[in-house]
Scaffold this active site. Structure first.
Site, mmCIF file in Angstrom:
data_model
loop_
_atom_site.group_PDB
_atom_site.id
_atom_site.type_symbol
_atom_site.label_atom_id
_atom_site.label_comp_id
_atom_site.label_asym_id
_atom_site.label_seq_id
_atom_site.Cartn_x
_atom_site.Cartn_y
_atom_site.Cartn_z
ATOM 1 N N ARG A 1 37.601 29.869 51.872
ATOM 2 C CA ARG A 1 37.494 29.373 53.251
ATOM 3 C C ARG A 1 36.054 28.979 53.595
ATOM 4 N NH1 ARG A 1 39.995 32.478 58.399
ATOM 5 N NH2 ARG A 1 38.777 34.248 57.655
ATOM 6 N N LYS B 1 45.617 31.820 61.585
ATOM 7 C CA LYS B 1 45.639 31.864 63.055
ATOM 8 C C LYS B 1 44.682 30.843 63.669
ATOM 9 C CE LYS B 1 44.443 36.209 63.501
ATOM 10 N NZ LYS B 1 44.249 36.616 62.111
ATOM 11 N N ARG C 1 44.359 43.350 68.527
ATOM 12 C CA ARG C 1 44.340 43.771 67.124
ATOM 13 C C ARG C 1 44.620 45.265 66.972
ATOM 14 N NH1 ARG C 1 40.684 39.421 65.194
ATOM 15 N NH2 ARG C 1 40.555 39.438 62.935
ATOM 16 N N ARG D 1 32.013 32.604 55.550
ATOM 17 C CA ARG D 1 31.762 33.694 56.488
ATOM 18 C C ARG D 1 31.375 34.942 55.709
ATOM 19 N NH1 ARG D 1 36.823 33.893 60.588
ATOM 20 N NH2 ARG D 1 36.453 36.097 60.205
ATOM 21 N N ARG E 1 39.142 44.433 55.397
ATOM 22 C CA ARG E 1 39.783 43.866 56.590
ATOM 23 C C ARG E 1 41.308 43.956 56.476
ATOM 24 N NH1 ARG E 1 37.656 38.078 56.965
ATOM 25 N NH2 ARG E 1 38.526 37.994 59.043
HETATM 26 P P1 AMP Z 1 38.380 36.726 63.288
HETATM 27 O O1 AMP Z 1 37.556 35.502 63.381
HETATM 28 O O2 AMP Z 1 39.516 36.758 64.267
HETATM 29 O O3 AMP Z 1 38.829 37.019 61.871
HETATM 30 O O4 AMP Z 1 37.420 37.953 63.708
HETATM 31 C C1 AMP Z 1 36.252 38.261 62.987
HETATM 32 C C2 AMP Z 1 35.838 39.706 63.225
HETATM 33 O O5 AMP Z 1 35.541 39.893 64.611
HETATM 34 C C3 AMP Z 1 36.892 40.747 62.907
HETATM 35 O O6 AMP Z 1 36.953 41.084 61.539
HETATM 36 C C4 AMP Z 1 36.422 41.918 63.781
HETATM 37 O O7 AMP Z 1 35.294 42.554 63.205
HETATM 38 C C5 AMP Z 1 35.949 41.195 65.035
HETATM 39 N N1 AMP Z 1 37.084 41.039 65.991
HETATM 40 C C6 AMP Z 1 37.670 39.867 66.389
HETATM 41 N N2 AMP Z 1 38.660 40.094 67.249
HETATM 42 C C7 AMP Z 1 38.736 41.446 67.398
HETATM 43 C C8 AMP Z 1 39.590 42.312 68.129
HETATM 44 N N3 AMP Z 1 40.591 41.856 68.902
HETATM 45 N N4 AMP Z 1 39.372 43.651 68.011
HETATM 46 C C9 AMP Z 1 38.383 44.147 67.256
HETATM 47 N N5 AMP Z 1 37.546 43.397 66.525
HETATM 48 C C10 AMP Z 1 37.710 42.047 66.586
#
Ligand code: AMP
Length: 225
Positions: free
Chosen positions: A127, A15, A90, A160, A171
């Site tokens: 990554r 994404k 999400r 990360r 996750r």
């Molecule tokens: P990402 O970079 O999109 O993988 O997001 C990293 C982390 O941020 C996720 O694993 C969640 O802990 C938190 N996070 C990001 N977006 C959301 C969302 N829409 N709802 C809840 N937690 C989020």
């Protein structure tokens, strides 16, 4: 008319990489809730501190926190004509809260990047994220020219904390329980486009780009909410 593009997909489905390229291509601002949390985290804000515990355990940040942050972001002037969402929504409550905020007539398209769990685990393990500019590279698929150094800006690349295998598994299970149902939610609204995300990033991008183009040309009432 406001134009909103949502990218759905498991963590590591691509994404972030695709959203950045699509944003450049379409001139829509790229809004990533994960990036917003990471920015808060590195600035040491209260929001960042709250989010950290959830993120590092592979859990979702509670809906009310995400929604407050997201609605503030998309109310900024650069989002008035539209934006591209990466990592939001999400959960079903997030999607419903978001849907109800959209103006009637908003042009909404949702791309689902479909990728198997086995590929996700493999991708996350390699990554690499640049601490300085947020560029995403991969130890195997887009290795940095110099170890640990971002090809784009020379910043420091790191893994990360939530890409460690045990966190990725958590996750993924959260994804299947909470986020996967959104595919059906947007399918029922007639705005979902499924994309095979197993392919190389360039191929996925070409597909996304041409589907976006098609969508803009059609732009019929079924493409609106
Ligand atoms: P990402 O970079 O999109 O993988 O997001 C990293 C982390 O941020 C996720 O694993 C969640 O802990 C938190 N996070 C990001 N977006 C959301 C969302 N829409 N709802 C809840 N937690 C989020």
């Amino acid at each position: 008319m406001v134009f909103v593009v949502i990218l759905l997909g498991a963590p590591g489905a691509g994404k972030g990489t695709q959203a950045e390229r699509l944003a450049q291509r379409s001139s829509l601002p790229h809004v990533s809730t994960g990036d917003l949390f990471r920015a808060n985290l590195s600035e040491g804000t209260e929001l960042g501190k709250t989010a950290k515990t959830y993120m590092e355990a592979g859990n979702l940040v509670p809906d009310e926190i995400v929604l407050g942050m997201l609605f503030d972001r998309v109310a900024q002037p650069d989002c008035h004509e539209g934006y591209l969402l990466d990592g939001f929504p999400r959960t079903l409550p997030q999607a419903e809260a978001f849907d109800s905020k959209l103006d009637a007539g908003t042009n909404l398209v949702v791309f689902n990047l479909a990728v198997s769990d086995a590929t996700i685990v493999k991708r996350a393990a390699g990554r690499l994220l640049c601490k300085a500019c947020g560029n995403i590279q991969h130890a195997e698929f887009s290795p940095p020219k110099k170890d640990g150094v971002c090809d784009r800006c020379g910043g420091e690349l790191h893994q990360r904390a939530d890409d460690r295998p045990e966190v990725v598994r958590e996750r993924l299970s959260v994804y299947h329980a909470e986020t996967a149902p959104l595919v059906r939610h947007y399918e029922n609204k007639g705005v979902l486009v499924s994309i095979d995300g197993e392919r190389a990033p360039d191929e996925v991008f070409q597909d996304l780009d041409s589907r976006l183009e098609e969508h803009c040309q059609e732009g019929g009432p079924e493409a609106r909410v």
